[in-house]
Design an enzyme around this catalytic site. Structure first.
Site, mmCIF file in Angstrom:
data_model
loop_
_atom_site.group_PDB
_atom_site.id
_atom_site.type_symbol
_atom_site.label_atom_id
_atom_site.label_comp_id
_atom_site.label_asym_id
_atom_site.label_seq_id
_atom_site.Cartn_x
_atom_site.Cartn_y
_atom_site.Cartn_z
ATOM 1 N N ASP A 24 -20.325 73.257 2.674
ATOM 2 C CA ASP A 24 -19.046 73.332 3.277
ATOM 3 C C ASP A 24 -17.933 72.784 2.567
ATOM 4 O O ASP A 24 -18.168 71.911 1.740
ATOM 5 C CB ASP A 24 -19.225 72.724 4.588
ATOM 6 C CG ASP A 24 -19.686 73.777 5.819
ATOM 7 O OD1 ASP A 24 -19.736 74.898 5.321
ATOM 8 O OD2 ASP A 24 -19.694 73.461 6.943
ATOM 9 N N LYS A 42 -15.263 76.058 4.913
ATOM 10 C CA LYS A 42 -14.498 76.477 6.141
ATOM 11 C C LYS A 42 -13.763 75.350 6.690
ATOM 12 O O LYS A 42 -14.335 74.103 6.877
ATOM 13 C CB LYS A 42 -15.653 76.544 7.295
ATOM 14 C CG LYS A 42 -16.444 78.013 7.006
ATOM 15 C CD LYS A 42 -17.395 78.407 8.300
ATOM 16 C CE LYS A 42 -16.642 78.924 9.385
ATOM 17 N NZ LYS A 42 -15.769 79.990 9.016
ATOM 18 N N MET A 70 -9.907 67.914 14.784
ATOM 19 C CA MET A 70 -9.464 68.989 14.705
ATOM 20 C C MET A 70 -7.956 69.077 15.363
ATOM 21 O O MET A 70 -7.737 70.165 15.549
ATOM 22 C CB MET A 70 -10.125 70.417 14.636
ATOM 23 C CG MET A 70 -11.355 70.485 13.717
ATOM 24 S SD MET A 70 -12.581 71.985 14.116
ATOM 25 C CE MET A 70 -13.651 71.211 15.409
#
Length: 254
Positions: free
Chosen positions: A36, A58, A170
């Site tokens: 990742d 990602k 996030m």
């Protein structure tokens, strides 16, 4: 040819010292590593000489490898009899789409192994030197993503009313709207913190109040990837800063 297997490896928040021994052994045993975007690049040094490395970045707000493509890669290599090591940042089971991958692999009859790791929320708390579940302040912690799959936001009022420490992932790009939404239930003076690049050499920490946290984050260029921590337990970090007579912005250097 026998079917291979897939190991979902948790790479932790960044520093290779925070990898588990089990994670390191799995990486060394892999034939194909799917890595990742937020994983420390140096993790590839732990691979076997013959292993192939595939970057499958990602990351929110950036161009990303489609999830369906990643799952096809895992199936393809595993069905060729290879040991696929899917390396995810933090803990693979927390906001890493592991559920989708596990279901897809099991449906294809592919063995899945999971290696746990340290999530960035825990790394952020460690950097601040606070407990997420300090019993003088709360009875638990809630890990929550700042946006749902359909693009909407969680029910901040309900989350705020729990009295739990909120570890928000996030959410750096939405810190204004998040703090405003939480402020409808929580007092403006509620302790808050933001930690960028938690658990890495680039770590930046900021403590303030809920009412000030968005402005402070903007003033100090705190951006993604970052974890936002809200709740009384963060008051321990505020007290530590005050005891050292640091500036009003209450910024903690790395």
């Amino acid at each position: 040819m026998n079917t291979g297997k897939v190991t979902l490896v948790s790479a932790g928040p960044g520093d290779l010292d925070l990898l588990t021994f089990r994670a390191a052994k799995a990486i060394a045993a892999g034939d194909v590593l799917l890595i990742d975007d937020l994983v420390n690049d140096d993790i590839a040094t732990l691979k076997a000489a013959h292993a192939r490395v595939v970057r499958v970045g990602k990351r929110g707000g950036c161009k990303s490898t489609p999830q369906a493509f990643i799952q096809r890669l895992m199936r393809r290599y595993a069905l060729q009899g290879k040991h696929v090591v899917r390396i995810k940042g933090g803990d693979a089971l927390l906001f890493g789409r592991a559920g989708e991958e596990i279901a897809d692999l099991r449906h294809a009859g592919i063995e899945v192994e999971i290696v746990n790791g340290i999530s960035s929320g825990f790394a952020a708390a460690a950097g601040l030197g606070v407990s997420l579940t300090h019993r003088d302040h709360c009875q638990g912690v809630i890990f929550v993503t700042a946006h749902l799959r359909d693009g909407t936001e969680p029910d901040w009022a309900t989350l705020a009313a729990t009295g739990m420490t909120l570890a928000i992932y996030m959410g750096a790009s939405r810190i204004d709207s998040i703090s405003e939404a939480l402020g409808k239930t929580l007092a403006a003076g509620t302790p808050a913190a933001v930690v960028q690049w938690a658990g890495t050499s680039r770590e930046k920490r900021l403590v303030a109040t809920l009412g000030d946290i968005a402005a402070c984050a903007a003033a100090h260029d705190i951006a993604s990837p970052a974890v936002i921590l809200i709740g009384g337990a963060m008051g321990e970090a505020m007290e530590a800063v005050s005891a050292r007579s640091e500036p009003a912005m209450r910024r903690l250097s790395a």
